[in-house]
Design an enzyme around this catalytic site. Sequence first.
Site: not given
Ligand SMILES: NC(=O)c1ccc[n+]([C@@H]2O[C@H](COP(=O)([O-])OP(=O)(O)OC[C@H]3O[C@@H](n4cnc5c(N)ncnc54)[C@H](O)[C@@H]3O)[C@@H](O)[C@H]2O)c1
Length: 504
Positions: A152, A299
């Site tokens: 969150f 998000c």
């Molecule tokens: N950003 C936010 O504020 C937030 C808050 C809560 C939940 N989320 C959720 O968390 C998840 C991640 O969001 P984020 O913002 O950190 O995404 P992001 O795009 O910043 O990071 C995701 C990372 O995963 C890597 N990746 C993808 N496939 C991979 C694999 N097979 N092996 C290794 N690395 C891999 C990508 O290269 C990328 O660096 C999403 O589902 C998002 O909805 C995000």
Amino acid sequence: MIGTGYVGLVSGACFADAAHCCVVCVDSNAQKIDALKRGEMPIFEPGLADLVRRNVQEGRLSFSTDLAAAVRDAQIVFIAVGTPSRRGDGHADLSYVFRAAEAIGKSLRSPGFTLIVNKSTVPVGTARRVRELVQRNCAPGASFEVVSNPEFLRQGTAVQDFMYPERVVIGMWENRFQRQHECTAFSSAPLHLHERRFVADTEPGFDTRKNAQTLMTQLYTPIARISGAPVLFTNVEEAELVKYAANAFLAMKLEFANEIADLCEVAGADISVVTHAIGLDARIGPDYLQAGPGFGGSCLPKDTRALARIAQELWRPCRLVETVIEGNEARKRRIAQRIALAVVGNSADMNHVYGRCIGVLGLTFKAHTDDTRDSPAVFIVRELVELGAKVRAYDPQANHREVHQILGDDVELVCSAQEAARGADVLAVLTEWPEIRQACDALGPEGLGSLMRHRVIFDARNLWRPEDWLHSGFTYHSIGRPTIYADTAASFADASVHTTQRLR
Ligand SMILES: NC(=O)c1ccc[n+]([C@@H]2O[C@H](COP(=O)([O-])OP(=O)(O)OC[C@H]3O[C@@H](n4cnc5c(N)ncnc54)[C@H](O)[C@@H]3O)[C@@H](O)[C@H]2O)c1
């Protein structure tokens, strides 16, 4: 930690710091991992650089592209990869999650127990599919469990949010029959980790589930202890839904404030007074009631779209959420139109936007982040460029290379608010960065006005009060409040009527 983005890097660094465990942050993006190994931060997040540096120095945090090695040595494996909107239909694109699950399955140690925790935001039923994929790919002797642990945190305050969460939700597998007949209601009292039994101790799977619950409890106890946050054990479906339901509710509050702001403009009311008054009601609360150019980011837009699609597929459409999504899309277009109208003035002819110069302040989806994913500012700039405007934009943190990839050569990216204002017919504030307000205040109306071709501000974030611009020689437009006209006699009294007429 599989995935070293906003969630993976923050979670990894915070677990290393708070729970004193060894964390390997893995990413398939070698550039990102190389940068982290050199001590460079791939993202901007207040407090994160120091946290990462300290935990690397103390030997608890490291970075790798080698998923197999990291998984083989791990007791707990988190999946924190992206789940963007699938092109075309709004569903969550789960391909990154499933690819990670397959790779984790192939690398699980055997014998030995590994806990797999899904932190990515995913539709109901995903944990089940992750479990099947791991099962299909793992060695025969491998023992594992999958749990759901939605995140969150909010970008801009991510470290603080992670260390001091309002709640931690952990979704476990359970036997439904068991739950109905044996499980008692769980307590959400701070520091009491709920002892909910998910499987009878005579059933197959009891040991792995008990292990999972013990490991998650151990991992989160330091954070729960410091923050006083309740740790809620739910079933996996509940955990997966909590995250989407929470984000949809926040999006609904923002869209509601935006609709009321539109009403304020024609009714001669000030949205900041109205939202302050309704926010004092404990049942409503003051947060997420700031009227603006529409919600955005990585998000809220994608999660509301995904929830609407899940609900449609389960034959329980969420009409309210669908309306929020439509309303927000329309809002971004409408704000772009209002800025265009501020450019053309009384002519109200959109063709006159062609060749005019708009200075834009702010491109990220909100302040204190470098993230421009699904940013309303970027959407609005694109609409203005399509109308033929020349846009010169400044943002204190947005990554110029990424913005250039999205907007191309049509937008000139500059390094200060002054440069963005130079020669502008309108100066549009699209992100609520304190730096933007400070830069404009430092110049003062005279300094700012001397840079611009016309003295018109469109403040889509209500950074100032309308009365701050009275007698300034500026026309000042904002959201849900009276417009101040350079010709001050027209201000306040005629403001609301003026706005309505111009939008008709
Ligand atoms: N950003 C936010 O504020 C937030 C808050 C809560 C939940 N989320 C959720 O968390 C998840 C991640 O969001 P984020 O913002 O950190 O995404 P992001 O795009 O910043 O990071 C995701 C990372 O995963 C890597 N990746 C993808 N496939 C991979 C694999 N097979 N092996 C290794 N690395 C891999 C990508 O290269 C990328 O660096 C999403 O589902 C998002 O909805 C995000």
